[in-house]
Design a protein around this motif. Structure first.
Motif, PDB file in Angstrom:
ATOM      1  N   PHE A  30     -68.138 -13.528 -43.827  1.00 18.78           N
ATOM      2  CA  PHE A  30     -68.289 -12.769 -42.586  1.00 18.78           C
ATOM      3  C   PHE A  30     -69.143 -13.515 -41.566  1.00 18.78           C
ATOM      4  N   LEU A  31     -70.296 -14.005 -41.995  1.00 17.22           N
ATOM      5  CA  LEU A  31     -71.202 -14.668 -41.055  1.00 17.22           C
ATOM      6  C   LEU A  31     -70.603 -15.955 -40.497  1.00 17.22           C
ATOM      7  N   ARG A  32     -69.908 -16.711 -41.317  1.00 22.16           N
ATOM      8  CA  ARG A  32     -69.260 -17.934 -40.822  1.00 22.16           C
ATOM      9  C   ARG A  32     -68.188 -17.618 -39.790  1.00 22.16           C
ATOM     10  N   SER A  33     -67.505 -16.505 -39.951  1.00 28.65           N
ATOM     11  CA  SER A  33     -66.451 -16.135 -39.001  1.00 28.65           C
ATOM     12  C   SER A  33     -67.011 -15.790 -37.627  1.00 28.65           C
ATOM     13  N   ARG A  34     -68.273 -15.447 -37.563  1.00 26.82           N
ATOM     14  CA  ARG A  34     -68.912 -15.103 -36.280  1.00 26.82           C
ATOM     15  C   ARG A  34     -69.202 -16.327 -35.435  1.00 26.82           C
TER      16      ARG A  34
END
Length: 89
Positions: free
Chosen positions: A30-34
């Motif tokens: 999730f955080l990488r996708s941001r």
């Protein structure tokens, strides 16, 4: 010069060797996708299993802090907050 961290996610953990890998995989995805700089701090609260080793194996985005024995969730969250570098925690 290091890149400023936008978000710090603090995870207090006690004997979470089996659950932690899936949790970290989900959060990291999730955080990488941001697309913003982040860090994850896993605060090992005196675990007797491989919690710290499993957290370290998740990669460079994960920092592991270890309490001197089991101090409780509140202590662990506080340690994470004090050691976090993110603008948002």
């Amino acid at each position: 010069m290091t890149t400023p961290v936008s978000l710090s996610v603090i995870i207090p953990a006690f004997n979470e060797e089996t659950r932690l890998p899936a949790t970290l995989t989900t959060i990291l995805s999730f955080l990488r996708s941001r697309g913003e700089p982040f860090e994850i701090l896993v605060v090992d609260d005196g675990s007797r299993d491989r919690t710290a080793e499993v957290a370290r194996a998740a990669g460079a985005a994960v920092r592991v802090l270890r309490n001197p024995g089991s101090r409780g969730k509140g202590y662990s969250v506080r340690q994470g907050m004090l050691n976090a570098r993110g603008q948002w925690r």
